[in-house]
Design a protein around this motif. Structure first.
Motif, short mmCIF file in Angstrom:
data_model
loop_
_atom_site.label_atom_id
_atom_site.label_comp_id
_atom_site.label_asym_id
_atom_site.label_seq_id
_atom_site.Cartn_x
_atom_site.Cartn_y
_atom_site.Cartn_z
N ARG A 141 -64.63 39.75 47.72
CA ARG A 141 -64.85 40.79 48.73
C ARG A 141 -64.31 42.11 48.22
O ARG A 141 -63.40 42.16 47.38
CB ARG A 141 -64.19 40.41 50.05
CG ARG A 141 -62.68 40.33 50.01
CD ARG A 141 -62.14 39.79 51.34
NE ARG A 141 -60.68 39.73 51.37
CZ ARG A 141 -59.97 39.20 52.35
NH1 ARG A 141 -60.60 38.67 53.42
NH2 ARG A 141 -58.65 39.18 52.30
N TRP A 187 -66.67 33.31 46.07
CA TRP A 187 -66.83 34.44 47.00
C TRP A 187 -65.76 35.47 46.67
O TRP A 187 -64.58 35.13 46.47
CB TRP A 187 -66.68 33.99 48.45
CG TRP A 187 -67.83 33.21 48.99
CD1 TRP A 187 -67.95 31.85 49.05
CD2 TRP A 187 -69.03 33.75 49.56
NE1 TRP A 187 -69.15 31.51 49.61
CE2 TRP A 187 -69.84 32.65 49.94
CE3 TRP A 187 -69.50 35.05 49.79
CZ2 TRP A 187 -71.09 32.81 50.55
CZ3 TRP A 187 -70.75 35.20 50.38
CH2 TRP A 187 -71.53 34.09 50.75
N ASP A 232 -59.81 41.59 56.95
CA ASP A 232 -60.87 40.84 56.28
C ASP A 232 -62.16 41.65 56.16
O ASP A 232 -63.12 41.21 55.52
CB ASP A 232 -61.19 39.54 57.05
CG ASP A 232 -60.03 38.56 57.04
OD1 ASP A 232 -59.77 37.96 58.10
OD2 ASP A 232 -59.40 38.40 55.97
N TYR A 279 -68.80 41.15 51.26
CA TYR A 279 -68.55 39.86 50.65
C TYR A 279 -69.66 39.54 49.66
O TYR A 279 -70.85 39.63 50.01
CB TYR A 279 -68.44 38.78 51.72
CG TYR A 279 -67.11 38.80 52.42
CD1 TYR A 279 -66.79 39.83 53.29
CD2 TYR A 279 -66.16 37.81 52.20
CE1 TYR A 279 -65.55 39.88 53.92
CE2 TYR A 279 -64.93 37.84 52.82
CZ TYR A 279 -64.63 38.88 53.68
OH TYR A 279 -63.40 38.93 54.30
N VAL A 302 -61.74 35.60 46.67
CA VAL A 302 -61.51 34.97 47.97
C VAL A 302 -61.39 33.45 47.80
O VAL A 302 -60.39 32.85 48.20
CB VAL A 302 -62.64 35.30 48.96
CG1 VAL A 302 -62.43 34.56 50.27
CG2 VAL A 302 -62.72 36.80 49.19
#
Length: 125
Positions: free
Chosen positions: A38, A36, A92, A96, A48
């Protein structure tokens, strides 16, 4: 060829949780490392977390910014990888992306061979 489709993004308040899913089509899903990444507006895409299935267990690697808050898992029978995100923070907020790699547990974008279209995660303060 591997096709990846992310889902599960959305808007959540700081401190909340979300679970992202990435469904993969194609064969030999279990042989790929899944990651993953982002990308926030105006910033580069960043690593990530990644996971690789070793036959009887998994190897994972997390970015420092998400350690202790995010958890990656995979279900090889469903060709799906998940990202459980807890204690979310406004920083955050990003799109993603799920990705697949023939590497071990890669952490850089050039090491990944296939990418999903991304799913937006927005964390409000």
């Amino acid at each position: 060829q591997v096709q990846l489709v992310e889902s599960g993004g959305g808007l959540v308040q700081a401190g909340g949780s979300l679970r992202l899913s990435c469904a993969a089509s194609g064969r030999i899903f279990s042989r790929y490392a899944m990651g993953w990444f982002r990308q926030a507006p105006g910033k580069e895409r960043e690593f990530v977390v990644a996971i690789r299935w070793n036959g009887s267990s998994s190897t994972t690697r997390y970015a420092d910014a998400v350690k202790g808050r995010f958890t990656i898992s995979r279900d090889n029978a469903k060709n799906t990888v998940y990202l459980q995100m807890n204690s979310l923070k406004p920083e955050d907020t990003a799109v993603y992306y799920c990705a697949a790699s023939r590497g071990i547990v890669p952490t850089t974008t050039p090491e990944y061979d296939y990418w999903g279209q991304g799913t937006q995660v927005t964390v409000s303060s």
